[in-house]
Scaffold this motif. Sequence first.
Motif, mmCIF file in Angstrom:
data_model
loop_
_atom_site.group_PDB
_atom_site.id
_atom_site.type_symbol
_atom_site.label_atom_id
_atom_site.label_comp_id
_atom_site.label_asym_id
_atom_site.label_seq_id
_atom_site.Cartn_x
_atom_site.Cartn_y
_atom_site.Cartn_z
ATOM 1 N N ILE A 73 0.846 -1.212 0.000
ATOM 2 C CA ILE A 73 0.000 0.000 0.000
ATOM 3 C C ILE A 73 0.879 1.259 0.000
ATOM 4 C CG2 ILE A 73 -1.802 1.272 1.280
ATOM 5 C CD1 ILE A 73 -2.742 -1.338 -0.080
ATOM 6 N N LYS A 76 2.080 1.718 -3.513
ATOM 7 C CA LYS A 76 1.042 2.156 -4.452
ATOM 8 C C LYS A 76 0.609 3.598 -4.203
ATOM 9 C CE LYS A 76 -0.764 -2.496 -5.193
ATOM 10 N NZ LYS A 76 -1.898 -3.409 -4.990
ATOM 11 N N PHE A 91 -18.892 1.957 -17.191
ATOM 12 C CA PHE A 91 -20.193 2.395 -16.661
ATOM 13 C C PHE A 91 -20.118 3.742 -15.949
ATOM 14 C CE2 PHE A 91 -18.929 1.251 -12.418
ATOM 15 C CZ PHE A 91 -18.030 0.205 -12.619
ATOM 16 N N ASP A 103 -10.876 10.053 -4.805
ATOM 17 C CA ASP A 103 -11.378 9.584 -3.498
ATOM 18 C C ASP A 103 -10.464 8.513 -2.917
ATOM 19 O OD1 ASP A 103 -13.626 11.185 -3.180
ATOM 20 O OD2 ASP A 103 -14.949 9.813 -4.257
ATOM 21 N N ARG A 112 -8.229 18.373 -6.257
ATOM 22 C CA ARG A 112 -8.657 17.490 -7.350
ATOM 23 C C ARG A 112 -9.308 18.292 -8.468
ATOM 24 N NH1 ARG A 112 -13.093 13.395 -4.910
ATOM 25 N NH2 ARG A 112 -11.651 13.434 -3.164
ATOM 26 N N LEU B 297 -16.804 19.193 -7.382
ATOM 27 C CA LEU B 297 -16.757 17.735 -7.259
ATOM 28 C C LEU B 297 -16.915 17.345 -5.795
ATOM 29 C CD1 LEU B 297 -13.743 16.973 -9.625
ATOM 30 C CD2 LEU B 297 -16.162 16.673 -10.128
ATOM 31 N N LYS B 298 -17.777 16.368 -5.553
ATOM 32 C CA LYS B 298 -17.983 15.946 -4.170
ATOM 33 C C LYS B 298 -17.020 14.817 -3.837
ATOM 34 C CE LYS B 298 -22.769 17.289 -3.705
ATOM 35 N NZ LYS B 298 -24.129 16.878 -4.003
ATOM 36 N N SER B 299 -16.388 14.934 -2.675
ATOM 37 C CA SER B 299 -15.474 13.860 -2.279
ATOM 38 C C SER B 299 -16.183 12.897 -1.336
ATOM 39 C CB SER B 299 -14.228 14.441 -1.612
ATOM 40 O OG SER B 299 -14.605 15.270 -0.551
ATOM 41 N N SER B 300 -15.713 11.662 -1.330
ATOM 42 C CA SER B 300 -16.287 10.633 -0.453
ATOM 43 C C SER B 300 -15.170 9.924 0.279
ATOM 44 C CB SER B 300 -17.044 9.586 -1.272
ATOM 45 O OG SER B 300 -17.985 10.184 -2.100
ATOM 46 N N LEU B 302 -13.117 6.570 1.541
ATOM 47 C CA LEU B 302 -12.627 5.452 0.734
ATOM 48 C C LEU B 302 -13.703 4.381 0.530
ATOM 49 C CD1 LEU B 302 -10.273 3.972 -0.624
ATOM 50 C CD2 LEU B 302 -9.544 3.185 1.606
ATOM 51 N N ALA B 305 -16.675 5.612 -1.497
ATOM 52 C CA ALA B 305 -16.333 5.734 -2.919
ATOM 53 C C ALA B 305 -16.421 4.363 -3.598
ATOM 54 C CB ALA B 305 -14.924 6.301 -3.074
ATOM 55 N N LEU B 306 -15.931 3.331 -2.893
ATOM 56 C CA LEU B 306 -15.986 1.979 -3.458
ATOM 57 C C LEU B 306 -17.435 1.490 -3.559
ATOM 58 C CD1 LEU B 306 -12.976 0.424 -1.512
ATOM 59 C CD2 LEU B 306 -13.091 0.762 -3.982
ATOM 60 N N LYS B 309 -19.194 3.207 -6.399
ATOM 61 C CA LYS B 309 -18.774 2.616 -7.675
ATOM 62 C C LYS B 309 -19.555 1.325 -7.923
ATOM 63 C CE LYS B 309 -16.185 -0.486 -8.685
ATOM 64 N NZ LYS B 309 -15.295 -1.592 -8.607
ATOM 65 N N LYS B 312 -23.039 2.194 -9.063
ATOM 66 C CA LYS B 312 -23.090 2.609 -10.475
ATOM 67 C C LYS B 312 -22.964 1.399 -11.394
ATOM 68 C CE LYS B 312 -21.862 7.333 -9.702
ATOM 69 N NZ LYS B 312 -20.824 7.990 -8.923
ATOM 70 N N ARG B 313 -22.139 0.449 -11.001
ATOM 71 C CA ARG B 313 -21.990 -0.784 -11.799
ATOM 72 C C ARG B 313 -23.324 -1.525 -11.842
ATOM 73 N NH1 ARG B 313 -21.884 -3.961 -15.041
ATOM 74 N NH2 ARG B 313 -20.377 -5.569 -15.562
ATOM 75 N N ILE B 393 -7.199 -1.848 -12.267
ATOM 76 C CA ILE B 393 -7.398 -0.568 -11.555
ATOM 77 C C ILE B 393 -7.292 -0.813 -10.047
ATOM 78 C CG2 ILE B 393 -9.023 1.330 -11.110
ATOM 79 C CD1 ILE B 393 -10.227 0.773 -13.897
ATOM 80 N N MET B 394 -8.040 -1.804 -9.572
ATOM 81 C CA MET B 394 -8.032 -2.099 -8.142
ATOM 82 C C MET B 394 -6.682 -2.642 -7.680
ATOM 83 S SD MET B 394 -10.624 -1.107 -6.801
ATOM 84 C CE MET B 394 -12.054 -0.312 -7.436
ATOM 85 N N LEU B 397 -4.288 0.413 -7.418
ATOM 86 C CA LEU B 397 -4.615 1.510 -6.482
ATOM 87 C C LEU B 397 -4.183 1.129 -5.059
ATOM 88 C CD1 LEU B 397 -8.163 2.652 -7.717
ATOM 89 C CD2 LEU B 397 -6.020 3.920 -7.892
ATOM 90 N N PRO B 398 -3.932 2.120 -4.238
ATOM 91 C CA PRO B 398 -3.441 1.812 -2.877
ATOM 92 C C PRO B 398 -4.547 1.357 -1.929
ATOM 93 C CG PRO B 398 -3.550 4.182 -3.186
ATOM 94 C CD PRO B 398 -3.962 3.580 -4.486
ATOM 95 N N ILE B 399 -5.157 0.240 -2.247
ATOM 96 C CA ILE B 399 -6.152 -0.332 -1.325
ATOM 97 C C ILE B 399 -5.903 -1.829 -1.209
ATOM 98 C CG2 ILE B 399 -8.056 1.329 -1.553
ATOM 99 C CD1 ILE B 399 -9.263 -0.488 -3.675
#
Lengths: 240, 531
Positions: A73, A76, A91, A103, A112, B297-300, B302, B305-306, B309, B312-313, B393-394, B397-399
């Motif tokens: 982490i 990254k 999508f 985010d 941002r 832009l609205k922030s959320s 972590l 945000a997931l 997403k 939306k999917r 992507i996942m 990303l740092p998660i």
Amino acid sequence: MDMLTIKNFSKTYKGGKKAVDNLNIQVEAGDIYGFIGHNGAGKSTTIKVVVGVLDFDEGEIFIDGHSVKSEAIACKTVTAYIPDNPDIYDFLTGIQYLNFVADIFGIDQKTREDRIQKYADMFEITPALGDLVSSYSHGMKQKVAIISALLHEPKLLVLDEPFVGLDPKAALDLKNVMKELCANGSAIFFSTHVLEVAQKLCNKIAIIKEGQLVASGNMEDLVKNQSLEDVFMEVVEDEK
Amino acid sequence: MKSNLATLMKLEMTKRFGFNTVSHEKDSKKKYRAIAMIFVMAFVVIVMGGYCFGISYGFGYMGISYVVPGYALTISSLVVLMFTFLKTNGVLFASKDYDMLMALPMKTETVITAKFLSMYLNNLAFTAVVMIPMAVGYGFWNEITVLAVISWTLGIIFAPLLPMTIAAIVGAVIAGIGSGFRNSAFAQLILTVLLIVAIFAGSFWMNDQAAKDEAAFLALLANLGTMISGILHKIYPLSAWFDRAVGHENLLALLGLIAVSVIIYGVFAFVCGKCYRRINSALKSHHAASNYKMGELKSSSLLMALAKKEAKRFFSSSLYMMNIGMGLVLALLLAVVSIFTGIDKIIDGINITGIDAIRPLVAGLMPFGIAMIVNMCNTCAVSLSLEGNNLWIMQSLPITMKTLLKGKMLFNVIMVLPVSLVCSIIFMLELHVNVMMALIYIVFAVVSVLFSTVWGTWSNVKFPNYQWQNEVEVIKQGASSMLGIFGSIVIYLALGAAAFFLSRYVAIELAVLGCCAILGLVGTMLYRGCK
């Protein structure tokens, strides 16, 4: 200061094929490091391992002093990756995707907005940001992927064939962004087949063949009075 | 044309059945998973075949084997209709390989024929699994004549054509109209729901008309076989012809059945061939206003945000919403109907032998029923696989994997828990349960949603499939989808049965709480295993 250190790294795929064999590379802050080789030489495998998409058993990889294996982490958080085929979420709209990435990196609202505005205007994609990614061309997806990679000002930017699909202006803008990032202390590690671009842009290169490093170092020392194309062909032929 | 068609068919079959994974995959894990899937499918075929044989043999045992041919044709047609519906978009039309195939030097007809044949062979397999065991069961009680064998064989071969054509037409029309809207998935969902409501309303109207003639209805009841035949013939008129073809060796009826299927299919294939490019262009076109101006832009956080997403999917795909979200709609419908009709009438409507025996325990067992239906909605059973080509992507990303899964779980809980609670509250009020039981309803609603969420996640972590071409492969046919959703149903059925059994020895409240504890314990273990 080392931004990326690859030490004795080997990667063997299940089935026994050795994709990369005992690779050693050092990328320092301020470097634009080109990674060159034939198709299937092991470039993408190395890049995917560096950014954490693939795992590995042999060797060690450090990003900004953190181990990719044990501190994934932390690595990254300071890295950004743009793959050769930018499959981003179909999508979402472009702006939703960028906001999502912001985010994840915990970038504050003002920052941002400013960065998205700056890079979206630069790559001339702002009007299309409200459209679904599914309606984008390959180049537009590539531009959104590039913007998303720049949002958190990465210390290490890793790109796999970044110029494929970009229009000439976007390619030029990307080169300028790469130079600007390095001037600010970041490092760039990217693969390419376009040797003219590599020669003009990179200060260091590594040539890989069948998973093994066959040449690496400063561009000036390696190329001297020749073209990179000549050097590449020589090195690759010598290794036969 | 023939050699091109053979090449395309080889490609379609390789893609559909994963032959290359079994023969060429170097990753032994993936290879064994593919082999395991073949065994799972073989098991499903054996169970389904056994069930169909049992029904057919049972009809014969009751002396009404003459309903079997029509029954077999109707059931297999319904299965084909169900499996083809909404699948045409992505398989027949707007497929991922459309651009590549249309650029090759081969006729459009060859491409369409290959797509049709691929779908047909798939449906023929379903039909064979239903109809062959039923034919065998039928053979136990009837004389096996040459014409009967020919009728069964031709019936199996031609049965998929008509339902496949109907499903393809309806699917393409819905997808076509939907593609004209900005949120095409939502438009497609609404059109599909409207269509289903219209079908249900139509069938209720037909039943109502039949019920008005009470004397005739009672007379029909006296003759069960005639009643079943009558219903089947009304649902699917071609089943009457098949009954006549097999039962009365009526060649004309058999030829009529074949002719109707072939002609309707042929007309569709012809029209489709003429408009293939136009249909695909319409389905592949996108709305692109390209007039976006940067705003606030609205922030959320972590996790949010997931979860957003994931939302939306979910809401971007009509297939995803229809197949995974149906449990919620069903549960809410049942709860609302119970308010107007009363719970007793619903229980009367559940036509299961022995329902009266558990009537006094209904209040205690209701949480299992609610959990079973509500938790049929389990996005976690497929959401990891649905990352597909986007997985990088996942991964970059740092998660952590755990955080990613938590985001997916959060969305499922946000969507399912409110419905579970609403249904539980409605049923607890309807059943006039005591305070203790009311609390158990709430606790069970929460624990079951959390358990099913973890169960679905675990299923998808253990059986992921990122290499899909069409999301149907994950949502409708994936091992994790089957395990996550149907496994959950089996678990609640088993726990309900266990609570029922335990209630002979301890208070039902205690039995339900015990099941709750088991769910909590197993859920925690599974959560730890999600790596």
